[in-house]
Write an enzyme that holds these catalytic residues in place. Sequence first.
Site, PDB file in Angstrom:
ATOM      1  N   GLU A 105     -20.470  -3.891   6.069  1.00 57.88           N
ATOM      2  CA  GLU A 105     -20.391  -3.374   6.713  1.00 57.88           C
ATOM      3  C   GLU A 105     -20.220  -4.605   7.260  1.00 57.88           C
ATOM      4  O   GLU A 105     -20.179  -5.482   7.998  1.00 57.88           O
ATOM      5  CB  GLU A 105     -22.035  -2.645   7.752  1.00 57.88           C
ATOM      6  CG  GLU A 105     -21.781  -1.446   6.299  1.00 57.88           C
ATOM      7  CD  GLU A 105     -22.971   0.156   7.054  1.00 57.88           C
ATOM      8  OE1 GLU A 105     -23.109   1.411   7.608  1.00 57.88           O
ATOM      9  OE2 GLU A 105     -23.953  -1.133   7.805  1.00 57.88           O
ATOM     10  N   CYS A 118     -17.547  -8.232  13.512  1.00 57.04           N
ATOM     11  CA  CYS A 118     -19.330  -9.140  13.141  1.00 57.04           C
ATOM     12  C   CYS A 118     -19.098  -8.575  11.728  1.00 57.04           C
ATOM     13  O   CYS A 118     -19.002  -7.796  11.057  1.00 57.04           O
ATOM     14  CB  CYS A 118     -20.195  -8.378  13.325  1.00 57.04           C
ATOM     15  SG  CYS A 118     -21.506  -8.726  13.607  1.00 57.04           S
ATOM     16  N   CYS A 125     -29.060  -9.043   1.527  1.00 57.15           N
ATOM     17  CA  CYS A 125     -29.361 -10.389   1.735  1.00 57.15           C
ATOM     18  C   CYS A 125     -31.138 -11.026   0.966  1.00 57.15           C
ATOM     19  O   CYS A 125     -31.682  -9.924   0.771  1.00 57.15           O
ATOM     20  CB  CYS A 125     -30.134 -10.372   3.122  1.00 57.15           C
ATOM     21  SG  CYS A 125     -30.454 -11.843   4.008  1.00 57.15           S
ATOM     22  N   CYS A 129     -36.377 -11.040   6.259  1.00 52.08           N
ATOM     23  CA  CYS A 129     -36.446 -11.723   7.849  1.00 52.08           C
ATOM     24  C   CYS A 129     -36.842 -10.085   8.105  1.00 52.08           C
ATOM     25  O   CYS A 129     -36.289  -8.971   8.030  1.00 52.08           O
ATOM     26  CB  CYS A 129     -35.624 -11.753   8.757  1.00 52.08           C
ATOM     27  SG  CYS A 129     -34.350 -13.329   8.306  1.00 52.08           S
ATOM     28  N   CYS A 132     -35.154  -6.923   9.959  1.00 47.20           N
ATOM     29  CA  CYS A 132     -34.530  -6.765  10.105  1.00 47.20           C
ATOM     30  C   CYS A 132     -33.781  -5.903   8.784  1.00 47.20           C
ATOM     31  O   CYS A 132     -34.550  -5.786   7.652  1.00 47.20           O
ATOM     32  CB  CYS A 132     -32.881  -8.181   9.844  1.00 47.20           C
ATOM     33  SG  CYS A 132     -31.599  -8.140   9.188  1.00 47.20           S
ATOM     34  N   GLY A 178     -26.133  -9.909   4.949  1.00 46.92           N
ATOM     35  CA  GLY A 178     -26.333 -11.561   4.591  1.00 46.92           C
ATOM     36  C   GLY A 178     -26.339 -13.614   5.523  1.00 46.92           C
ATOM     37  O   GLY A 178     -26.440 -12.780   6.309  1.00 46.92           O
ATOM     38  N   GLU A 179     -26.670 -14.031   3.803  1.00 48.37           N
ATOM     39  CA  GLU A 179     -27.249 -14.874   5.009  1.00 48.37           C
ATOM     40  C   GLU A 179     -25.236 -16.195   4.744  1.00 48.37           C
ATOM     41  O   GLU A 179     -25.867 -16.472   4.251  1.00 48.37           O
ATOM     42  CB  GLU A 179     -28.188 -15.899   4.399  1.00 48.37           C
ATOM     43  CG  GLU A 179     -28.600 -17.000   4.858  1.00 48.37           C
ATOM     44  CD  GLU A 179     -28.566 -17.674   6.150  1.00 48.37           C
ATOM     45  OE1 GLU A 179     -28.901 -16.934   6.819  1.00 48.37           O
ATOM     46  OE2 GLU A 179     -27.477 -18.763   6.597  1.00 48.37           O
ATOM     47  N   SER A 210     -23.487 -17.259  11.735  1.00 50.44           N
ATOM     48  CA  SER A 210     -25.079 -17.496  12.027  1.00 50.44           C
ATOM     49  C   SER A 210     -25.817 -17.680  10.930  1.00 50.44           C
ATOM     50  O   SER A 210     -25.751 -17.122   9.541  1.00 50.44           O
ATOM     51  CB  SER A 210     -25.514 -16.450  12.313  1.00 50.44           C
ATOM     52  OG  SER A 210     -26.986 -15.456  13.364  1.00 50.44           O
ATOM     53  N   SER A 232     -30.815 -18.442  13.956  1.00 46.90           N
ATOM     54  CA  SER A 232     -31.663 -17.375  14.254  1.00 46.90           C
ATOM     55  C   SER A 232     -33.159 -17.573  14.300  1.00 46.90           C
ATOM     56  O   SER A 232     -34.282 -17.746  13.392  1.00 46.90           O
ATOM     57  CB  SER A 232     -31.766 -16.035  13.329  1.00 46.90           C
ATOM     58  OG  SER A 232     -30.316 -15.395  13.974  1.00 46.90           O
ATOM     59  N   LEU A 233     -33.776 -18.362  15.867  1.00 48.86           N
ATOM     60  CA  LEU A 233     -34.762 -19.333  15.815  1.00 48.86           C
ATOM     61  C   LEU A 233     -35.994 -17.730  16.298  1.00 48.86           C
ATOM     62  O   LEU A 233     -36.878 -17.753  15.611  1.00 48.86           O
ATOM     63  CB  LEU A 233     -34.411 -19.461  17.362  1.00 48.86           C
ATOM     64  CG  LEU A 233     -35.981 -20.705  17.232  1.00 48.86           C
ATOM     65  CD1 LEU A 233     -35.918 -21.668  16.298  1.00 48.86           C
ATOM     66  CD2 LEU A 233     -36.075 -21.878  18.611  1.00 48.86           C
ATOM     67  N   HIS A 234     -35.976 -17.137  16.629  1.00 51.19           N
ATOM     68  CA  HIS A 234     -36.819 -15.511  16.754  1.00 51.19           C
ATOM     69  C   HIS A 234     -38.322 -16.215  17.395  1.00 51.19           C
ATOM     70  O   HIS A 234     -39.513 -15.268  17.684  1.00 51.19           O
ATOM     71  CB  HIS A 234     -36.972 -14.801  15.945  1.00 51.19           C
ATOM     72  CG  HIS A 234     -35.487 -14.593  15.308  1.00 51.19           C
ATOM     73  ND1 HIS A 234     -34.716 -13.878  16.584  1.00 51.19           N
ATOM     74  CD2 HIS A 234     -35.256 -14.446  14.297  1.00 51.19           C
ATOM     75  CE1 HIS A 234     -33.268 -13.250  16.312  1.00 51.19           C
ATOM     76  NE2 HIS A 234     -33.468 -14.385  14.958  1.00 51.19           N
ATOM     77  N   ASN A 309     -33.526  -3.878  17.662  1.00 49.54           N
ATOM     78  CA  ASN A 309     -32.600  -2.471  17.427  1.00 49.54           C
ATOM     79  C   ASN A 309     -33.577  -1.509  16.512  1.00 49.54           C
ATOM     80  O   ASN A 309     -33.496  -2.104  14.973  1.00 49.54           O
ATOM     81  CB  ASN A 309     -31.244  -3.234  16.916  1.00 49.54           C
ATOM     82  CG  ASN A 309     -30.189  -3.433  18.335  1.00 49.54           C
ATOM     83  OD1 ASN A 309     -30.546  -2.503  19.481  1.00 49.54           O
ATOM     84  ND2 ASN A 309     -29.487  -4.489  18.081  1.00 49.54           N
ATOM     85  N   CYS A 352     -26.547  -5.088  16.040  1.00 52.40           N
ATOM     86  CA  CYS A 352     -27.888  -6.129  14.899  1.00 52.40           C
ATOM     87  C   CYS A 352     -28.223  -5.867  13.978  1.00 52.40           C
ATOM     88  O   CYS A 352     -29.542  -5.613  15.552  1.00 52.40           O
ATOM     89  CB  CYS A 352     -28.332  -6.796  15.833  1.00 52.40           C
ATOM     90  SG  CYS A 352     -27.048  -8.186  17.541  1.00 52.40           S
TER      91      CYS A 352
HETATM   92  N1  SAH Z   1     -28.353 -14.273   8.289  1.00 49.47           N
HETATM   93  C1  SAH Z   1     -28.036 -14.116   9.143  1.00 49.47           C
HETATM   94  C2  SAH Z   1     -26.781 -13.291   9.858  1.00 49.47           C
HETATM   95  C3  SAH Z   1     -27.004 -12.077  10.156  1.00 49.47           C
HETATM   96  S1  SAH Z   1     -27.895 -11.057  11.244  1.00 49.47           S
HETATM   97  C4  SAH Z   1     -28.496 -14.844  10.610  1.00 49.47           C
HETATM   98  O1  SAH Z   1     -29.548 -14.675   9.717  1.00 49.47           O
HETATM   99  O2  SAH Z   1     -28.709 -15.079  11.284  1.00 49.47           O
HETATM  100  C5  SAH Z   1     -27.510 -12.007  13.124  1.00 49.47           C
HETATM  101  C6  SAH Z   1     -28.482 -11.398  13.917  1.00 49.47           C
HETATM  102  O3  SAH Z   1     -29.330 -10.267  14.588  1.00 49.47           O
HETATM  103  C7  SAH Z   1     -29.415 -12.693  13.465  1.00 49.47           C
HETATM  104  O4  SAH Z   1     -30.113 -13.229  14.159  1.00 49.47           O
HETATM  105  C8  SAH Z   1     -30.658 -11.701  13.385  1.00 49.47           C
HETATM  106  O5  SAH Z   1     -31.677 -11.807  13.011  1.00 49.47           O
HETATM  107  C9  SAH Z   1     -30.529 -10.271  14.602  1.00 49.47           C
HETATM  108  N2  SAH Z   1     -31.213  -8.844  14.254  1.00 49.47           N
HETATM  109  C10 SAH Z   1     -31.738  -9.028  12.459  1.00 49.47           C
HETATM  110  N3  SAH Z   1     -32.080  -7.866  12.275  1.00 49.47           N
HETATM  111  C11 SAH Z   1     -32.145  -7.119  13.732  1.00 49.47           C
HETATM  112  C12 SAH Z   1     -32.726  -6.623  14.612  1.00 49.47           C
HETATM  113  N4  SAH Z   1     -32.890  -4.774  13.972  1.00 49.47           N
HETATM  114  N5  SAH Z   1     -33.006  -5.829  16.086  1.00 49.47           N
HETATM  115  C13 SAH Z   1     -31.611  -7.471  16.812  1.00 49.47           C
HETATM  116  N6  SAH Z   1     -31.888  -8.392  16.542  1.00 49.47           N
HETATM  117  C14 SAH Z   1     -31.827  -8.318  14.583  1.00 49.47           C
END
Ligand code: SAH
Length: 383
Positions: A105, A118, A125, A129, A132, A178-179, A210, A232-234, A309, A352
Amino acid sequence: MHLPSPMIQSESKEQMVNLFDLDRKGLQQWFADQGEKPFRADQIMKWVYHRGITDFAAMTDLSKSLREKLQSLATLTPPEILSEQRSSDGTVKWLIGFGGKNAVETVFIPEPKRGTLCVSSQVGCVLNCRFCSTGTQGFSRNLSTAEIIGQVWLAAQALGHNLSDNRQITNVVMMGMGEPLLNLDSVAPALSLMRDDLAFGLASKRVTVSTAGLVPGIDKLRETVDVALAVSLHAPDDKTRTEIVPLNKKYPIDVLLESCRRYLAGKHKARVTFEYTMLDGVNDSLEQARLLAKRLANVPAKVNLIPFNPFPGADYKCSSGNRIRAFQEVLMQAGLVATVRKTRGQDIDAACGQLVGQVMDRSRRQREFKAKLASLPEVSNVA
Ligand code: SAH
């Protein structure tokens, strides 16, 4: 007249080079290899990326004999739009296929002063995570350069994007499925085409990669192409981060932040964007906000808080609006730039982490890929 069988036709087509796979340097080399002048690359790029033309026969500034030669040696085959959905907020999501069953997508997010595309880098992937939905789909395969830049090219065609008078796509973020840093060999030429004036001509700060934190990939990216980095630190502590981003076990926060500092070294006014998905009761306490500010104190940084999300089967809830604002306030009080990402396209599952595409043949390939991931080097903290 004897026509070759479809089988033979498709075999010979597969041997042809798809010029969407080559950036300017690659095209110049390819033309040189064919005994042609390297500047033919410039002419082809203008036809393809500025005028949207992929039919060699229509490229009238090339001699007839060169056009015929190109037809016999090369193709210009973009991927294919399988479906298009439009959100009530103007966001557009395309399902993009590649001739087989796999599809990814691609999402376009229009805003008053910019339009962000995007883009996906892999089918599925491998990183898992926990919050995701792409991760829950498993992994099928890497996309080729043609399949990555093809997403931008197709979106540009669909939007009527035009460099001279209708610049719809002003920013590209590799934040789809994907990464990207696990597929840098194909991603890098696509990034260079996004940046190239003969293709999409975007400034370095308008093209963002990213990553979930693949440290060797961050170092390699820096040497390869000049683009903005988002990480993507989180979470501000290794225990929480390892729970939600398993890659943290391999590249913990200290090591990751050190690689961010290396990435920025010598880049004027550049900052790393740290993405931080707000998960209720997991990473959203004010104490975690304070720790985050402390850990980012010596990295030129911008924090982007992303409301979680939801997707079917997700184990998490989004933090409340009040909590997100309070978290942001702590970061700002500590002197950090902190923004909250607007959720866009939720009614079409385009936000996202909601992208799923069609990930076929996922388990076998995922095993192979996990083995590759396990073989990546450990990096010790050099700080
Ligand atoms: N693999 C890469 C790029 C893809 S995701 C990465 O990890 O950065 C793009 C962003 O959306 C990342 O920061 C990811 O952690 C975030 N993301 C993934 N799932 C999400 C969700 N359900 N709600 C909000 N953000 C999310």
